[in-house]
Design an enzyme around this catalytic site. Structure first.
Site, mmCIF file in Angstrom:
data_model
loop_
_atom_site.group_PDB
_atom_site.id
_atom_site.type_symbol
_atom_site.label_atom_id
_atom_site.label_comp_id
_atom_site.label_asym_id
_atom_site.label_seq_id
_atom_site.Cartn_x
_atom_site.Cartn_y
_atom_site.Cartn_z
ATOM 1 N N GLU A 15 50.513 34.868 25.958
ATOM 2 C CA GLU A 15 49.939 34.472 27.238
ATOM 3 C C GLU A 15 49.171 35.640 27.831
ATOM 4 O O GLU A 15 49.668 36.771 27.855
ATOM 5 C CB GLU A 15 51.051 34.039 28.202
ATOM 6 C CG GLU A 15 50.573 33.724 29.609
ATOM 7 C CD GLU A 15 51.712 33.290 30.519
ATOM 8 O OE1 GLU A 15 52.683 32.680 30.016
ATOM 9 O OE2 GLU A 15 51.656 33.566 31.734
ATOM 10 N N GLU A 67 46.553 36.532 38.893
ATOM 11 C CA GLU A 67 47.549 35.845 39.705
ATOM 12 C C GLU A 67 47.593 36.529 41.072
ATOM 13 O O GLU A 67 47.515 37.757 41.150
ATOM 14 C CB GLU A 67 48.932 35.905 39.074
ATOM 15 C CG GLU A 67 49.066 35.125 37.778
ATOM 16 C CD GLU A 67 50.457 35.265 37.181
ATOM 17 O OE1 GLU A 67 51.190 34.258 37.150
ATOM 18 O OE2 GLU A 67 50.800 36.378 36.747
#
Length: 284
Positions: A161, A166
């Site tokens: 990932e 974020e």
């Protein structure tokens, strides 16, 4: 440049460069800069993002709170993901309507709705650059994310990932970049962060990763701020990023990270995406 002209130029360039394929010359900078796929989000207000490129994942309880005890129920409703008619994709997290009975993992019903879009099985980046111009929501309990998952068929975290960006809850100016793999995941993910000049919800920024052989570099507005190589792993053999990876866009609400929403959390909380562009080598 106005949007119709820019869109025409982007699509023309994309067609000339081809939609997919692997190049043996990816180490050459001029190859890595070639646009092979883009989403410019032209269309009427309320139109859903095109299914030829995007999947809309739904649910919560059956996904076990999306691995983070989250409170949002992902829907395929236009209220949660649609074009705005001005060249943007808007993903919206909203308090669930009164009387909604959306099954939740950590409680009987989910108090929020949101959207989670992916390009799995449709668009992938092998090597090159993923670039997304977006405005991200901020507020207590929100976790907007733009990220990639591996297509190697292995269960997460061995899947690999890359979190392109974020923004966590009450840290409206902090952007996190993280990679997860077989021996470095969840709170042990490896990454860095940078600080924006204002809240992420105030301005558009270009969030990007350059995914090159044995090197991933994160940047915002063209300024690199973190680079990861196998040498930075405790176990360099656990590097899993030499593979095709697909994109994900979502807004999570609540859960272990970033914590619960409260009365100050905006509803709707919107991620506005101006474009998504992939350069280099991949499939689109």
């Amino acid at each position: 440049m106005n949007r119709p002209l820019r869109l025409t130029l982007v699509l023309t360039l994309s067609a000339l460069l081809g939609g997919c394929g692997s190049s043996p010359d990816m180490h050459r900078p001029e190859v890595a800069r070639k646009l092979f796929w883009s989403a410019e989000f032209a269309g009427a207000a309320g139109t859903r993002p095109p299914s030829r490129s995007w999947n809309t994942e739904t649910g919560n309880r059956e996904a076990e709170g999306w691995g983070n005890n989250e409170l949002q129920y992902y829907t395929d409703d236009a209220a949660n993901s649609a074009l705005d008619g001005a060249g943007h994709l808007v993903i919206a997290a909203r308090r669930a309507p009164a009387g909604s009975q959306l099954p939740c993992y950590t409680r009987k019903f989910c108090p929020w709705t949101s959207a989670r879009l992916t390009t799995e099985g449709k668009v992938t980046l092998t090597r090159g650059r993923a670039e997304i111009r977006a405005k991200l929501p901020t507020g207590t309990g929100l976790l907007p994310a733009i990220w990639m998952l591996g297509n190697n068929g292995v269960e997460w975290p061995g899947q690999g990932e890359i979190d392109i960006c974020e923004v966590v809850g009450g840290e409206p100016r902090t952007v996190y970049a993280t990679a997860h793999g077989p021996s470095y995941f969840n709170e042990n993910g490896i990454g860095g962060s940078t600080t924006l000049p204002s809240d992420a919800s105030q301005d558009f920024h270009v969030y990007a990763v350059d995914k090159q052989p044995h090197r991933i570099t994160w940047s915002i507005d063209g300024k690199p701020y973190f680079t990861l190589t196998p040498a930075k792993l405790d176990r360099p053999g656990d590097w899993v990023f030499e593979q095709d990876m697909h994109l994900l866009l979502n807004i999570a609400v609540g859960g272990d990270w970033p914590g619960a929403p409260d009365s100050t959390t905006p509803s709707p909380a919107t991620m506005t995406v101006d474009y998504v562009r992939l350069y280099g080598d991949g499939r689109g």
